[in-house]
Design a protein around this motif. Structure first.
Motif, PDB file in Angstrom:
ATOM      1  N   GLU A 172       0.833  -1.199   0.000  1.00 59.58           N
ATOM      2  CA  GLU A 172       0.000   0.000   0.000  1.00 59.58           C
ATOM      3  C   GLU A 172       0.874   1.256   0.000  1.00 59.58           C
ATOM      4  N   PHE A 173       0.519   2.185  -0.884  1.00 57.58           N
ATOM      5  CA  PHE A 173       1.231   3.469  -0.977  1.00 57.58           C
ATOM      6  C   PHE A 173       0.194   4.589  -1.047  1.00 57.58           C
ATOM      7  N   PRO A 174      -0.540   4.812   0.048  1.00 57.69           N
ATOM      8  CA  PRO A 174      -1.668   5.745   0.014  1.00 57.69           C
ATOM      9  C   PRO A 174      -1.299   7.180  -0.332  1.00 57.69           C
ATOM     10  N   ASN A 175      -0.053   7.569  -0.122  1.00 53.60           N
ATOM     11  CA  ASN A 175       0.349   8.940  -0.417  1.00 53.60           C
ATOM     12  C   ASN A 175       0.958   9.093  -1.809  1.00 53.60           C
ATOM     13  N   PHE A 176       1.023   7.989  -2.548  1.00 43.63           N
ATOM     14  CA  PHE A 176       1.640   8.036  -3.872  1.00 43.63           C
ATOM     15  C   PHE A 176       0.645   8.541  -4.908  1.00 43.63           C
ATOM     16  N   ASP A 177       1.060   9.514  -5.703  1.00 38.79           N
ATOM     17  CA  ASP A 177       0.170  10.062  -6.727  1.00 38.79           C
ATOM     18  C   ASP A 177       0.959  10.532  -7.946  1.00 38.79           C
ATOM     19  N   GLN A 178       2.018   9.792  -8.288  1.00 40.20           N
ATOM     20  CA  GLN A 178       2.830  10.168  -9.433  1.00 40.20           C
ATOM     21  C   GLN A 178       3.120   8.957 -10.318  1.00 40.20           C
ATOM     22  N   PRO A 179       2.089   8.367 -10.910  1.00 37.83           N
ATOM     23  CA  PRO A 179       2.331   7.210 -11.784  1.00 37.83           C
ATOM     24  C   PRO A 179       3.129   7.614 -13.016  1.00 37.83           C
ATOM     25  N   ALA A 180       3.859   6.663 -13.576  1.00 39.39           N
ATOM     26  CA  ALA A 180       4.651   6.952 -14.774  1.00 39.39           C
ATOM     27  C   ALA A 180       3.764   7.440 -15.911  1.00 39.39           C
ATOM     28  N   TYR A 181       2.558   6.882 -15.991  1.00 41.90           N
ATOM     29  CA  TYR A 181       1.574   7.387 -16.946  1.00 41.90           C
ATOM     30  C   TYR A 181       0.279   7.649 -16.198  1.00 41.90           C
ATOM     31  N   ARG A 182      -0.241   8.849 -16.306  1.00 44.03           N
ATOM     32  CA  ARG A 182      -1.491   9.213 -15.646  1.00 44.03           C
ATOM     33  C   ARG A 182      -2.591   9.355 -16.705  1.00 44.03           C
ATOM     34  N   PRO A 183      -3.580   8.480 -16.687  1.00 46.46           N
ATOM     35  CA  PRO A 183      -4.677   8.604 -17.647  1.00 46.46           C
ATOM     36  C   PRO A 183      -5.405   9.930 -17.486  1.00 46.46           C
ATOM     37  N   GLY A 184      -5.875  10.477 -18.601  1.00 48.95           N
ATOM     38  CA  GLY A 184      -6.599  11.738 -18.563  1.00 48.95           C
ATOM     39  C   GLY A 184      -8.098  11.566 -18.423  1.00 48.95           C
ATOM     40  N   ARG A 185      -8.544  10.298 -18.409  1.00 50.13           N
ATOM     41  CA  ARG A 185      -9.969   9.998 -18.295  1.00 50.13           C
ATOM     42  C   ARG A 185     -10.149   8.847 -17.305  1.00 50.13           C
ATOM     43  N   LYS A 186     -11.406   8.489 -17.043  1.00 53.54           N
ATOM     44  CA  LYS A 186     -11.672   7.246 -16.323  1.00 53.54           C
ATOM     45  C   LYS A 186     -11.082   6.104 -17.148  1.00 53.54           C
ATOM     46  N   PHE A 187     -10.569   5.060 -16.446  1.00 54.46           N
ATOM     47  CA  PHE A 187      -9.870   4.032 -17.209  1.00 54.46           C
ATOM     48  C   PHE A 187     -10.137   2.619 -16.691  1.00 54.46           C
ATOM     49  N   ILE A 188     -10.005   1.690 -17.629  1.00 53.52           N
ATOM     50  CA  ILE A 188     -10.043   0.253 -17.361  1.00 53.52           C
ATOM     51  C   ILE A 188      -8.593  -0.205 -17.253  1.00 53.52           C
ATOM     52  N   PHE A 189      -8.303  -1.032 -16.280  1.00 48.17           N
ATOM     53  CA  PHE A 189      -6.925  -1.475 -16.044  1.00 48.17           C
ATOM     54  C   PHE A 189      -6.804  -2.972 -16.265  1.00 48.17           C
ATOM     55  N   SER A 190      -5.625  -3.393 -16.746  1.00 47.35           N
ATOM     56  CA  SER A 190      -5.277  -4.812 -16.795  1.00 47.35           C
ATOM     57  C   SER A 190      -3.771  -4.931 -16.640  1.00 47.35           C
ATOM     58  N   ILE A 191      -3.326  -6.093 -16.180  1.00 41.05           N
ATOM     59  CA  ILE A 191      -1.899  -6.285 -15.945  1.00 41.05           C
ATOM     60  C   ILE A 191      -1.542  -7.746 -16.152  1.00 41.05           C
ATOM     61  N   GLY A 192      -0.347  -7.977 -16.657  1.00 43.25           N
ATOM     62  CA  GLY A 192       0.134  -9.332 -16.891  1.00 43.25           C
ATOM     63  C   GLY A 192       1.168  -9.304 -18.001  1.00 43.25           C
ATOM     64  N   THR A 193       1.926 -10.370 -18.137  1.00 46.98           N
ATOM     65  CA  THR A 193       2.859 -10.460 -19.242  1.00 46.98           C
ATOM     66  C   THR A 193       2.070 -10.391 -20.545  1.00 46.98           C
ATOM     67  N   VAL A 194       2.451  -9.476 -21.417  1.00 46.92           N
ATOM     68  CA  VAL A 194       1.661  -9.213 -22.625  1.00 46.92           C
ATOM     69  C   VAL A 194       2.008 -10.258 -23.686  1.00 46.92           C
ATOM     70  N   LEU A 195       1.329 -11.397 -23.571  1.00 52.96           N
ATOM     71  CA  LEU A 195       1.500 -12.537 -24.461  1.00 52.96           C
ATOM     72  C   LEU A 195       0.137 -12.951 -24.999  1.00 52.96           C
ATOM     73  N   PRO A 196       0.094 -13.713 -26.109  1.00 50.39           N
ATOM     74  CA  PRO A 196      -1.196 -14.113 -26.687  1.00 50.39           C
ATOM     75  C   PRO A 196      -2.131 -14.818 -25.710  1.00 50.39           C
ATOM     76  N   LYS A 197      -1.589 -15.626 -24.774  1.00 49.17           N
ATOM     77  CA  LYS A 197      -2.459 -16.356 -23.857  1.00 49.17           C
ATOM     78  C   LYS A 197      -3.278 -15.418 -22.958  1.00 49.17           C
ATOM     79  N   LYS A 198      -2.808 -14.182 -22.784  1.00 51.65           N
ATOM     80  CA  LYS A 198      -3.548 -13.240 -21.948  1.00 51.65           C
ATOM     81  C   LYS A 198      -4.747 -12.636 -22.682  1.00 51.65           C
ATOM     82  N   ASN A 199      -4.738 -12.733 -24.022  1.00 54.48           N
ATOM     83  CA  ASN A 199      -5.932 -12.351 -24.803  1.00 54.48           C
ATOM     84  C   ASN A 199      -6.255 -10.865 -24.700  1.00 54.48           C
ATOM     85  N   PHE A 200      -5.254 -10.046 -24.420  1.00 53.59           N
ATOM     86  CA  PHE A 200      -5.491  -8.616 -24.217  1.00 53.59           C
ATOM     87  C   PHE A 200      -6.032  -7.908 -25.462  1.00 53.59           C
TER      88      PHE A 200
END
Length: 352
Positions: A166-194
């Motif tokens: 937990e990093f409740p005071n953190f607010d500096q992501p490497a990329y900050r979306p400018g809108r509401k966003f859907i998130f996903s995470i995982g190794t970006v391979l075909p099996k993930k079906n992204f």
């Protein structure tokens, strides 16, 4: 004294599920093992020698150990955490616990029967040497029983746990979306079906953020899918992210999507549920065991059908407000129970 070794050789690959499995299980075993009755060792690559701190007993891994493993006579129990491992004790009296995380190659190489046969033969050898087999989901257990010969060896399911920093005071992501966003995470391979996810951006103004190590060819396929739907400007592939960024994306996203085709467990889904987020997931493999009746499921990956599932799911989430129930379900998967279950196996094998 019961000398136990946890094989953490695969921690040489950070940002993977096996790294987290070894790290979290190892940390919890350190808390729970009884130093009066047992001694705990970690088999680690040189790059991760300090993974569990300076005071732990480490056996350095070397690639030649695939052919000869000196000094293993002292171990009573050897826990092999990777079903395809090339490393094992040379002392035939050492009892082996084998964790089967998945047999995803059955899906990834479904058009390559020779590769499947080769992998199955390798895993079968490890199963033959094992004294106790653990699968991380009921789905994985059924796949093992279908494709491998277990005979009368003990076989049980022990779910992985999860741990969130937990990093409740953190607010500096490497990329900050400018809108509401859907998130996903995982190794970006075909099996993930992204590549099916950009369809969710149709008829709305949301962004899609996908984090994780990127396979270049598959990353391009995701971008092509976004072009097809006209949403390229709202897709971001971040690559690997920090723990702080990971926390920020989980807590700030409006929804989590995970349409994977091949999962032994599904840790990212549990992590998203920990924060009470609506999760939109595949109905395939182990994922329904994680989401239960509190997830929203893609029954197929037709773009229109996925859009309907997403729209109806978000409407239900905002109306029914199931966040607390989602969080409670996530808490069922915890490393305390996982470590207790493994310790019981180690002790039982030593006492036989």
């Amino acid at each position: 004294m019961n000398n136990i070794l946890l094989d953490c050789e695969r921690t040489k690959y950070p940002n993977t599920g096996l790294f987290q499995f070894c790290l979290q299980l190892g940390n919890e075993l350190i808390k729970q093992y009884d130093s009066r009755l047992e001694s705990l060792f970690f088999y680690l690559p040189e790059s991760q020698r300090q993974l569990f701190g300076q005071n732990q007993q480490v056996v350095p891994q070397h690639h030649l150990h695939k052919f000869f493993q000196p000094g293993t006579q002292k171990f009573d129990v050897w826990h092999s955490t990777f079903q395809n491992s090339n490393y094992k004790p040379w002392n035939s009296n050492t009892r082996i616990v084998l964790t089967v995380n998945d047999l995803n190659f059955l899906i990834e190489s479904k058009n390559d029967s020779a590769r499947i046969k080769k992998h199955l033969q390798h895993v079968q050898k490890n199963v033959n040497r094992a004294d106790h087999i653990v699968c991380i989901s009921e789905y994985t257990k059924q796949v093992v029983l279908e494709h491998l010969s277990v005979n009368d060896k003990p076989l049980e399911v022990i779910y992985d746990g999860y741990d969130t920093n937990e990093f409740p005071n953190f607010d500096q992501p490497a990329y900050r979306p400018g809108r509401k966003f859907i998130f996903s995470i995982g190794t970006v391979l075909p099996k993930k079906n992204f590549h099916v996810l950009p369809a969710l951006l149709k008829n709305n103004d949301y962004e899609l953020v996908i984090a994780g190590n990127i396979n270049k060819a598959y990353g391009e396929k995701i971008i092509e899918a976004a072009k097809l739907h006209g949403v390229t400007d709202r897709l971001t592939l971040t690559g690997p992210i920090s723990e702080e960024d990971r926390y920020w994306y989980y807590t700030q996203c409006m929804a989590f999507a995970f349409p994977s085709l091949a999962e032994g467990f599904g840790l990212p889904v549990v992590e998203a549920m920990h924060y009470g987020k609506p999760v939109f997931i595949s109905r395939l493999t182990s994922l329904p065991e994680i989401g239960g009746d509190l997830a929203y499921y893609f029954n197929d990956f037709d773009a229109t059908a996925m859009q309907q599932v997403f729209e109806k799911g978000m409407q239900h989430y905002h109306t029914a407000n199931p966040a607390a129930a989602i969080q409670q379900r996530a808490q069922q998967f915890n490393w305390v129970n996982t470590a207790k279950s493994y310790l019981a196996i180690y002790r039982n094998l030593h006492n036989k």
